[in-house]
Scaffold this motif. Structure first.
Motif, short mmCIF file in Angstrom:
data_model
loop_
_atom_site.label_atom_id
_atom_site.label_comp_id
_atom_site.label_asym_id
_atom_site.label_seq_id
_atom_site.Cartn_x
_atom_site.Cartn_y
_atom_site.Cartn_z
N GLU A 36 0.83 -1.20 0.00
CA GLU A 36 0.00 0.00 0.00
C GLU A 36 0.86 1.26 0.00
O GLU A 36 0.61 2.21 -0.75
N GLY A 37 1.91 1.25 0.82
CA GLY A 37 2.81 2.40 0.85
C GLY A 37 3.60 2.55 -0.43
O GLY A 37 3.83 3.68 -0.91
N ALA A 38 4.04 1.40 -1.01
CA ALA A 38 4.82 1.47 -2.25
C ALA A 38 4.00 2.05 -3.39
O ALA A 38 4.49 2.86 -4.20
N VAL A 39 2.75 1.62 -3.51
CA VAL A 39 1.87 2.13 -4.56
C VAL A 39 1.69 3.64 -4.42
O VAL A 39 1.73 4.40 -5.41
N SER A 40 1.53 4.10 -3.19
CA SER A 40 1.37 5.54 -2.95
C SER A 40 2.64 6.29 -3.34
O SER A 40 2.57 7.38 -3.94
N MET A 82 3.01 9.05 -6.32
CA MET A 82 3.52 10.39 -6.02
C MET A 82 4.71 10.73 -6.91
O MET A 82 4.84 11.86 -7.39
N ALA A 83 5.60 9.72 -7.14
CA ALA A 83 6.77 9.96 -7.99
C ALA A 83 6.35 10.32 -9.42
O ALA A 83 6.89 11.26 -10.03
N LEU A 84 5.39 9.60 -9.98
CA LEU A 84 4.91 9.88 -11.34
C LEU A 84 4.26 11.26 -11.42
O LEU A 84 4.45 12.00 -12.41
N GLN A 85 3.49 11.60 -10.38
CA GLN A 85 2.83 12.90 -10.38
C GLN A 85 3.85 14.04 -10.34
O GLN A 85 3.71 15.06 -11.03
N GLU A 86 4.91 13.88 -9.51
CA GLU A 86 5.93 14.93 -9.39
C GLU A 86 6.73 15.08 -10.68
O GLU A 86 7.07 16.20 -11.10
N LEU A 87 7.03 13.94 -11.31
CA LEU A 87 7.76 14.01 -12.59
C LEU A 87 6.94 14.72 -13.66
O LEU A 87 7.46 15.54 -14.44
N ARG A 88 5.66 14.42 -13.71
CA ARG A 88 4.80 15.06 -14.70
C ARG A 88 4.58 16.53 -14.37
O ARG A 88 4.59 17.39 -15.26
N LYS A 89 4.44 16.83 -13.08
CA LYS A 89 4.16 18.20 -12.65
C LYS A 89 5.35 19.11 -12.93
O LYS A 89 5.19 20.25 -13.40
#
Length: 281
Positions: free
Chosen positions: A228-232, A236-243
């Motif tokens: 559960e923590g790894a998925v989160s 978050m990593a994908l969102q930050e890279l895209r952002k």
């Protein structure tokens, strides 16, 4: 039912015995043999009537099979020498029972031991309603343990609907044990001050299997939290890279990145990085 017995102060009879002793000596020195012999008989008759009742102790008095009463007041007393005097302690006592093997609600063998704090409340019942009230307390406590074990499962691994279990029931289980023991010991005039489980474990023949099951359950729960923590973290990593527009990733690259991150975050051992000095393709 218990009733109070009013005994004569022993000190009064000590004075009487002293006067008789003086009269006996005086009678024999004056040659009054018959009165002296009679006073000796009276002296010897009165002597066995003395008794001492210590604090938190009682004396149950019986005359030729008839219950006459109980002395609860401590002190030095004299009573009819023909009375049978049975001392019963009123002090609080501990019963630390040896763990006994019983079956819980779903049939698992478990070992349970209890600590019982009790004392005699009604001396008449303790003396005459049961043969041996101390042995009665021990046997009935074991019976109460067996009944209590049949009401609850040891834990809720196999009975998920159980709100109260022997292991986690705490005060509720102890209160039920106290009620059960109190009901059983009323016949002997025993007051239950406190009853608590002080030892609880699976029986030896299933202890290892249950330990493995508990370990497996703990591992599954831990893995669930890790995933559960790894998925989160991956999200978050994908969102930050895209952002922050650091790098543009197509679906294939995202899948590779997600796979690598999940391996690193969920692995049992530390990941060993491989540095690619050439093209990422």
């Amino acid at each position: 039912m218990e009733k109070s017995y009013s005994a004569i102060s022993g000190y009064v009879l000590v004075v009487v015995e002293f006067i008789l002793a003086v009269l006996i000596i005086f009678g024999f020195t004056r040659g009054m043999v018959l009165p002296g012999v009679l006073m000796i008989i009276v002296f010897l008759f009165l002597a066995p009537g003395f008794m001492i009742v210590n604090p938190n102790e009682s004396a149950v008095l019986v005359l030729f099979g008839s219950y006459k009463g109980t002395i609860r007041k401590n002190g030095f007393f004299w009573a009819n020498p023909f009375l049978t005097k049975k001392k019963i302690s009123l002090r609080a006592r501990n019963l630390d029972s040896e763990p006994i093997k019983v079956n819980d609600k779903i049939g698992n063998p478990v070992m349970i031991g209890v600590v019982l704090v009790w004392r005699v409340q009604e001396t008449f019942k303790a003396a005459f309603d049961v043969n041996d009230y101390e042995h009665f307390v021990t046997i009935q406590t074991e019976a109460a343990i067996r009944k209590l074990a049949g009401l609850y499962p040891y834990d809720n691994f196999e009975d998920e609907d159980a709100e109260i279990t022997l292991r986690s029931g705490g005060e509720e289980v102890n209160e039920e044990l106290e009620r059960e023991v109190t009901d059983r010991l009323k016949i002997a005039g025993i007051e239950v001050i406190e009853a608590r489980i002080n030892y609880l474990a699976y029986a030896q023949e299933i202890a290892q299997a249950m330990l493995k099951r508990q370990q497996a359950t703990a591992i599954v729960a831990a893995r669930f939290k890790i995933v559960e923590g790894a998925v989160s973290m991956v999200e978050m990593a994908l969102q930050e890279l895209r952002k922050k527009e650091i790098i543009e990733l197509d679906e294939e690259k995202k899948a590779t990145m997600v796979s690598n991150l999940m391996v690193v975050l969920c692995g049992d051992k530390e990941a060993t990085p491989i540095v690619n000095t050439g093209s990422i393709y």
